[in-house]
Design a protein around this motif. Structure first.
Motif, PDB file in Angstrom:
ATOM      1  N   ARG A  78      30.639  43.299  30.164  1.00 17.52           N
ATOM      2  CA  ARG A  78      31.421  42.649  28.985  1.00 17.52           C
ATOM      3  C   ARG A  78      31.746  41.699  29.392  1.00 17.52           C
ATOM      4  O   ARG A  78      32.068  40.364  29.621  1.00 17.52           O
ATOM      5  CB  ARG A  78      31.272  43.145  27.913  1.00 17.52           C
ATOM      6  CG  ARG A  78      32.282  42.297  26.167  1.00 17.52           C
ATOM      7  CD  ARG A  78      31.363  41.217  26.638  1.00 17.52           C
ATOM      8  NE  ARG A  78      30.360  41.672  25.486  1.00 17.52           N
ATOM      9  CZ  ARG A  78      29.486  40.438  25.351  1.00 17.52           C
ATOM     10  NH1 ARG A  78      29.849  39.453  25.054  1.00 17.52           N
ATOM     11  NH2 ARG A  78      28.233  41.177  24.332  1.00 17.52           N
ATOM     12  N   THR A  79      33.189  42.263  30.686  1.00 16.76           N
ATOM     13  CA  THR A  79      34.354  41.665  31.006  1.00 16.76           C
ATOM     14  C   THR A  79      33.778  40.199  31.803  1.00 16.76           C
ATOM     15  O   THR A  79      34.199  39.478  32.169  1.00 16.76           O
ATOM     16  CB  THR A  79      35.168  42.482  31.330  1.00 16.76           C
ATOM     17  OG1 THR A  79      36.050  43.530  29.666  1.00 16.76           O
ATOM     18  CG2 THR A  79      35.982  41.986  32.180  1.00 16.76           C
ATOM     19  N   ASN A 131      32.099  37.463  30.286  1.00 11.46           N
ATOM     20  CA  ASN A 131      33.304  36.591  29.695  1.00 11.46           C
ATOM     21  C   ASN A 131      33.770  36.373  31.029  1.00 11.46           C
ATOM     22  O   ASN A 131      34.103  34.876  30.528  1.00 11.46           O
ATOM     23  CB  ASN A 131      34.275  37.064  29.171  1.00 11.46           C
ATOM     24  CG  ASN A 131      33.775  38.118  27.601  1.00 11.46           C
ATOM     25  OD1 ASN A 131      32.455  37.405  27.234  1.00 11.46           O
ATOM     26  ND2 ASN A 131      34.536  39.050  27.469  1.00 11.46           N
ATOM     27  N   CYS A 174      41.047  36.294  31.272  1.00  9.62           N
ATOM     28  CA  CYS A 174      40.117  35.070  30.979  1.00  9.62           C
ATOM     29  C   CYS A 174      40.591  34.727  32.298  1.00  9.62           C
ATOM     30  O   CYS A 174      41.550  34.526  32.868  1.00  9.62           O
ATOM     31  CB  CYS A 174      41.515  34.681  30.055  1.00  9.62           C
ATOM     32  SG  CYS A 174      40.358  32.744  30.090  1.00  9.62           S
TER      33      CYS A 174
END
Length: 612
Positions: free
Chosen positions: A406-407, A410, A447
């Motif tokens: 998932r990371t 992203n 991020c």
């Protein structure tokens, strides 16, 4: 320009010398990690010099807790890293919010009311109407939102200022109580009426000093006081004859010292006039006077890095050090030791990033050009570069860092959005030409932010093909058309290719064989992964832990294989890449097998552990 700067330096220094000689209040003071503070704040060394005394400023440890006492209540004082605003933390309110106690809605927030007749503290707030649920109050839903987080109570609120709405809709709330509580950001909308997370115990405070007091302090150098009848007067200090002599002597000595400093600066300035590279960069900076990044002196750079004590990374370009600005913000300071292309890399970096403003592009906060010193100052990224999460040998602490699917997904989408912005979202088109894991930085929430624009090329938005004299980029990520024009013209599709190779590289870090696929000959990873995709075989990548992970990995794989198509015209634009990544996997077709122009695998190209 320089004469004005010298004059300002001379006058400001004289003012400081005179103020010191007279024993007056300093114009500012440094308070640890809060940075430089001004009136109405003061420290415990000069409690008479302000209206709000901050405790803990004189501690040798910069990170010591800073506190202020106001109206009988103690507050922890911090500074917002994004905009420099002073934050008052109310521990009692924080406990109520963290423990989800509805008692927080019982009373108006009054702890920031001040007893000072010269000062008021303003903060963003939320107006709430607390109504018993049995009343069935139904104000217009287009104006007020409703929260039911507290038993037997309906709480109505409007995120923006609602004084006018309150007067107009008062009949709805006649049987309700009105409460005002602090928030941190009025732009954020509460998620599903969750007011506990929307309200804030870290309160951005703006201190407003009343006009008479402000004039007294700034214009007359006095202190705000009340006489016996409670009327305002400005207490000014009288200067004795002895003090005047001290002031005069100090001013003369200071003036001589400044003249010596100016002589050194002028000598350095005329030396630089003969340096063509220095002149070229200076001319560029003059032509782009609107740059958002601030220019610092080398002395300021040394100060913000504490004389370059905390080194984050080392590489062919130079070194990166951790620093702190005066407002307390952490920064990464990149010292360029090797200048390539007569200053082109420095100019590219400053020009490219200064034109951008995007969550997935690293922010350039400042720069320094002084003699042979060239410095770039960026926002600090706590998690460093993506590289150390892919290559075990690039993790300096050998923590065997890994990213879950998932990371990773992203990060892949974030980088795609950043590239889409560079290609289409700016006033001009920016081609990066060096997309790779080493140049992707990760903040505390992972991020991703694209960094290192030293090889970037700026061109008009309408221009699709750009001219390029020599290939630029990192081996293994360079698009084939950069080597041979027979493959097609150089364009934004060259960044798409590098992006695709980077995503495959992220997926290629496996548990087996020292975390990597054997990239020799027929086992070159894009070949390997394409073959498994064709045969619908398990990819056995280390991030796959559950069924959802398999779908995300397959989607990233298919999209990245489209990105590395040898023919640039067959590669999707970055806007299409974002659409494919965010869309359904059932809509994706497996692309043709790319004819890979080289069997040189992507690899870690440099020894840096931290990139900007």
């Amino acid at each position: 320009m320089k004469n004005h700067a010298f004059g300002a330096l001379f006058l400001s220094t004289l003012v400081l010398l005179v103020s010191t000689a007279k024993g007056k209040c300093p114009p500012s003071f440094v308070c640890g990690n809060l940075g430089t503070m001004h009136f109405p704040y003061t420290d415990t060394k000069h409690p008479h010099c302000g209206l709000l005394v901050i405790y803990g400023c004189d501690d040798r440890d910069n990170d010591t807790i800073k506190t202020i006492k106001n109206n009988g209540a103690w507050f922890y004082i911090t500074r917002d890293q994004n905009n420099g605003t002073i934050l008052f933390r109310d521990d009692k309110l924080r406990t109520l919010l963290l423990t989800r106690r509805c008692g927080v809605f019982s009373n108006n927030y009054t702890s920031l009311d001040t007893t000072s007749p010269f000062l008021s503290l303003h903060f963003m707030n939320l107006n709430l109407f607390i109504c018993n649920s049995t009343l069935n109050v139904t104000p217009p839903s287009s104006v007020f939102s409703k929260s039911t987080i507290c038993k037997d109570e309906d709480i109505f609120y409007r995120p923006t200022n609602m004084d006018d709405y309150y007067d107009y809709h008062y009949p709805y709330f006649e049987a309700c109580s009105r409460v005002i509580l602090p928030i941190r950001d009025s732009e954020i909308v509460p998620d599903n009426g969750n007011l506990f997370d929307y309200l804030s115990a870290d309160i951005p405070v703006q201190a407003e000093v009343f006009h008479d007091c402000s004039s007294c302090y700034y214009l007359r150098g006095g202190r705000c006081q009340l006489d016996n009848q409670g009327k305002f007067f400005c207490a000014e200090e009288k200067t004795s004859k002895k003090e005047k002599i001290v002031v005069a002597a100090t001013s003369v000595a200071g003036g001589l010292g400044i003249l010596m400093v100016l002589a050194c600066i002028l000598r350095r300035y005329y030396f630089h006039k003969k340096n063509p590279t220095y002149l070229m960069i200076e001319n560029f900076l003059k032509q782009h006077g609107h740059l958002s990044a601030k220019r610092y002196s080398y002395l300021e750079v040394k100060k913000m890095t504490n004389s370059f004590k905390n080194k984050l990374g080392q590489g062919g370009y130079g070194s990166v050090y951790k620093g702190r600005l005066q407002n307390g913000s952490l920064v990464a300071v990149k010292i360029l030791s090797k200048l390539k292309g007569d200053g082109d890399e420095f100019i590219n970096e400053v020009a490219s990033i200064s034109m951008t403003s995007h969550v997935n592009i690293v922010s350039l906060l400042g720069f320094c050009l002084e003699g042979s010193k060239r410095v770039l100052i960026y926002e600090y990224m706590p998690n460093g570069s993506l590289e150390k999460f892919i290559y075990e040998e690039k993790d300096p602490l050998k923590h065997k860092l890994t990213l879950n699917c998932r990371t990773m997904y992203n990060i892949v989408i974030g980088v795609a959005r950043g590239l889409e912005y560079l290609h289409k979202g700016c006033n001009t088109k920016i081609l990066h030409f060096d997309i790779k894991p080493h140049n992707i930085l990760l903040d505390e929430l992972f991020c991703p932010k694209i960094s290192d624009f030293g090889l970037a090329k700026i061109c008009p938005r309408e221009k699709s093909i750009v001219s390029m004299m020599v290939a630029r980029g990192t081996v293994g990520y360079i698009a084939p058309e950069l080597f041979c024009r027979n493959f097609g013209g150089v364009s934004h599709k060259s960044d798409v290719y590098s992006y695709g190779m980077m995503v495959l590289e992220m997926l290629g870090a496996r548990e087996n064989n020292n975390s990597r696929v054997d990239f020799s000959s027929e086992n070159y990873f894009p070949h390997w992964i394409y073959s498994h995709l064709e045969l619908n075989q398990e990819l056995q990548l280390r991030c796959i832990k559950k069924q959802n992970d398999k779908e995300m990995v397959r989607k990233m794989t298919i999209v990245s294989l489209w990105c590395i198509q040898t023919d640039p015209s067959k590669r999707p634009a970055m806007s299409k890449v974002v659409e494919m990544m965010e869309g359904s996997i059932s809509l994706l077709q497996v692309p043709p097998k790319p004819f890979l122009f080289s069997s040189s695998a992507p690899e870690s190209q440099s020894s840096e552990t931290y990139s900007y």
